[in-house]
Scaffold this motif. Structure first.
Motif, PDB file in Angstrom:
ATOM      1  N   ARG A  87       3.938  10.601   4.454  1.00  0.00           N
ATOM      2  CA  ARG A  87       3.286   9.517   5.199  1.00  0.00           C
ATOM      3  C   ARG A  87       3.043   8.304   4.317  1.00  0.00           C
ATOM      4  O   ARG A  87       2.675   7.246   4.809  1.00  0.00           O
ATOM      5  CB  ARG A  87       1.969  10.014   5.793  1.00  0.00           C
ATOM      6  N   LEU A  88       3.245   8.464   3.020  1.00  0.00           N
ATOM      7  CA  LEU A  88       3.063   7.369   2.085  1.00  0.00           C
ATOM      8  C   LEU A  88       4.214   7.397   1.092  1.00  0.00           C
ATOM      9  O   LEU A  88       4.657   8.470   0.678  1.00  0.00           O
ATOM     10  CB  LEU A  88       1.729   7.537   1.332  1.00  0.00           C
ATOM     11  N   LYS A  89       4.721   6.238   0.719  1.00  0.00           N
ATOM     12  CA  LYS A  89       5.791   6.178  -0.256  1.00  0.00           C
ATOM     13  C   LYS A  89       5.229   6.602  -1.618  1.00  0.00           C
ATOM     14  O   LYS A  89       4.264   6.006  -2.113  1.00  0.00           O
ATOM     15  CB  LYS A  89       6.371   4.764  -0.350  1.00  0.00           C
ATOM     16  N   LEU A  90       5.849   7.599  -2.244  1.00  0.00           N
ATOM     17  CA  LEU A  90       5.302   8.199  -3.464  1.00  0.00           C
ATOM     18  C   LEU A  90       6.187   7.949  -4.681  1.00  0.00           C
ATOM     19  O   LEU A  90       6.127   8.676  -5.664  1.00  0.00           O
ATOM     20  CB  LEU A  90       5.109   9.711  -3.258  1.00  0.00           C
TER      21      LEU A  90
ATOM     22  N   SER B  62      -5.213  -0.595   9.472  1.00  0.00           N
ATOM     23  CA  SER B  62      -4.477   0.619   9.170  1.00  0.00           C
ATOM     24  C   SER B  62      -4.573   1.586  10.347  1.00  0.00           C
ATOM     25  O   SER B  62      -4.592   1.158  11.496  1.00  0.00           O
ATOM     26  CB  SER B  62      -4.982   1.248   7.863  1.00  0.00           C
ATOM     27  N   ARG B  63      -4.652   2.880  10.068  1.00  0.00           N
ATOM     28  CA  ARG B  63      -4.708   3.858  11.161  1.00  0.00           C
ATOM     29  C   ARG B  63      -6.098   3.961  11.763  1.00  0.00           C
ATOM     30  O   ARG B  63      -6.310   4.653  12.764  1.00  0.00           O
ATOM     31  CB  ARG B  63      -4.288   5.237  10.650  1.00  0.00           C
TER      32      ARG B  63
ATOM     33  N   ASN C 103      -6.755   3.621   3.309  1.00  0.00           N
ATOM     34  CA  ASN C 103      -5.952   4.716   3.858  1.00  0.00           C
ATOM     35  C   ASN C 103      -5.087   5.349   2.769  1.00  0.00           C
ATOM     36  O   ASN C 103      -4.964   6.577   2.688  1.00  0.00           O
ATOM     37  CB  ASN C 103      -5.069   4.184   4.987  1.00  0.00           C
ATOM     38  N   ALA C 104      -4.490   4.502   1.905  1.00  0.00           N
ATOM     39  CA  ALA C 104      -3.628   5.005   0.835  1.00  0.00           C
ATOM     40  C   ALA C 104      -4.397   5.917  -0.112  1.00  0.00           C
ATOM     41  O   ALA C 104      -3.857   6.920  -0.599  1.00  0.00           O
ATOM     42  CB  ALA C 104      -3.023   3.833   0.066  1.00  0.00           C
TER      43      ALA C 104
ATOM     44  N   ALA D  97       0.816  -1.214   0.000  1.00  0.00           N
ATOM     45  CA  ALA D  97       0.000   0.000   0.000  1.00  0.00           C
ATOM     46  C   ALA D  97       0.850   1.266   0.000  1.00  0.00           C
ATOM     47  O   ALA D  97       0.361   2.347  -0.324  1.00  0.00           O
ATOM     48  CB  ALA D  97      -0.929   0.006   1.216  1.00  0.00           C
ATOM     49  N   GLY D  98       2.127   1.141   0.357  1.00  0.00           N
ATOM     50  CA  GLY D  98       3.010   2.300   0.392  1.00  0.00           C
ATOM     51  C   GLY D  98       3.132   2.950   1.751  1.00  0.00           C
ATOM     52  O   GLY D  98       3.842   3.946   1.900  1.00  0.00           O
TER      53      GLY D  98
END
Length: 432
Positions: A428-431, A368-369, A189-190, A53-54
């Motif tokens: 907060r997410l791998k882009l 997730s969160r 979440n992603a 999901a990253g």
């Protein structure tokens, strides 16, 4: 002569065992310990859905086997086990090739006195037509990163597209076990995180996630009192949950159930069922079951060779007093690694080996969160249901316990501190 211990497989169990043995037998020179794996780095398998999901950057949370070996008095060998000679007590390692197909590490033979096989498991697609061709799996870091890149590519294409086009993405996940459930929540979440970073041509509500389960409920291996609130939470997040829906065929753009229902999907993930690697059923005379697991005794020795041990997902270990085997769970592999660290020392000393008895400490599922759900089991607490923030904290602590087994308390604390400091300077997410 120094007792030679070879551990094949650097997953959570194999790596923990090599580290424990290195700190004791290896450091004292009582035994030489060699860990064999096909990769140079390790990442905890229960985190692969976050990599997909990253929400987790695998390059920051990976562990290097060569460095771990140096720090903990064992040797690391890069390679894939391709054969076994039980009479000569030798294993064969296949040649390792680089990205261009050239030989990086040659084929070779390693001798052992005690061999431990801990090669884990892979996803079982049950021979479903089109599954291997059209579905992504989450057995390795590379597979998880491939899914993440394909997901990100959809958003990048949409971001560069026409403004008057309503962009959508559909994801279908086969299997509502822990991996499928946790991946569905992470993807929800992603979708919100990607939109917050400006990749908002695909609105969060336009990511359609479908979770498909052949059985009557989500999380079929866990108690229903855990599965029921998880099901409700997923539906609240907008995930479509289909139970009693076995997938009979997978095409390039859809899944087809046995009832004839067609589920369109641009990304398809197969997360249902496990089996041990296929090479186990072909090696020199060891007993395996229908999903390629090595049959072991309660001592974790294989049924046909006392010099060979197997544990974790690749081993079919009986549970005394029941007709079931120990479940393929991370806590079982951790417990077995702890037992084998003692057993191999006793074996060198010529003493009797203890039997393994599985202890269930409960189950925790991360959403997730948004939440986490599970139960903790123990002699003092009995069975206690947890949900929400507290359950999420216990879930995170499982990974910290794994890190402590590998790094020790001080270095794990430093990793936690570094992770906390880095939150302010990283997305907060791998882009990418």
């Amino acid at each position: 002569m120094t007792h030679r211990i070879i551990i094949v497989g650097g997953g959570a169990g194999g790596l923990e065992l090599a580290t424990r043995l290195g700190k004791t037998l290896g450091k004292r020179g009582t035994a030489s310990i060699t860990l064999v794996d096909t990769n140079l780095t390790h990442i905890w398998k229960p985190l692969l859905h976050e990599v997909a999901a990253g929400s987790l950057n695998s390059s920051e949370d990976e562990l290097n086997y060569v460095a771990q070996a140096k720090w903990n008095h064992f040797e690391f060998q890069l390679g894939r086990m391709s054969g076994l000679d039980r009479e000569q007590k030798k294993i064969q390692l296949a040649a390792t090739l680089d990205e261009e197909g050239r030989e990086l590490v040659p084929a070779r033979v390693l001798g052992y006195d005690s061999l431990v096989i801990a090669v884990g498991s892979t996803t079982n697609d049950f021979g479903t037509e089109g599954a291997a061709q059209h579905c992504l799996f989450l057995d390795t870091r590379k597979q998880a990163e491939r899914f993440h890149q394909q997901l990100l590519n959809h958003y990048l294409r949409a971001h560069a597209g026409q403004t008057d086009v309503v962009e959508k993405i559909s994801v279908a996940i086969v299997g509502a076990g822990a991996t499928g459930v946790e991946l569905a929540a992470e993807l929800h979440n992603a979708a919100h995180e990607l939109a917050a970073y400006g990749l908002d041509r695909i609105k969060p509500e336009n990511m359609h996630i479908t979770l498909i389960e052949a059985g009557p409920r989500v999380l079929p291996a866990l108690p229903e009192r855990i599965g029921a609130p998880v099901h409700k939470t997923l539906e609240k997040l907008g995930v479509t949950v289909l139970t009693n829906s076995a997938v009979s065929e997978v095409t390039a753009d859809a899944l087809i159930t046995s009832s004839g229902q067609v589920i369109p999907a641009s990304l398809k993930v197969w997360a249902a069922g496990i089996r041990a690697p296929g090479f186990l059923k072909d090696i020199d005379g060891l007993e395996t079951n229908r999903i390629n697991q090595l049959q072991v005794l309660p001592t974790l020795q294989t049924t046909r060779d006392d010099n060979i041990f197997a544990f974790g997902d690749c081993a079919a270990c009986p549970q005394p007093g029941t007709d079931r085997n120990v479940p393929p769970r991370a806590q079982a592999a951790h417990q077995q690694a702890s037992l084998l660290a003692k057993s191999l020392k006793l074996r060198i000393e010529g003493k009797a080996l203890p039997s393994y008895k599985y202890t269930d400490y409960g189950s925790l599922i991360s959403l997730s969160r948004f939440s986490a759900v599970g139960n903790l089991m123990g002699n003092l607490t009995g069975s206690v249901m947890l949900e929400g923030w507290l359950a999420r904290m216990f879930y995170v602590s499982l990974y910290r316990m794994h890190q402590m087994a590998l790094y020790g308390v001080f270095r794990t604390a430093m990793l936690m501190l570094g992770s906390r400091i880095g939150r302010g300077t990283e997305p907060r997410l791998k882009l990418h």
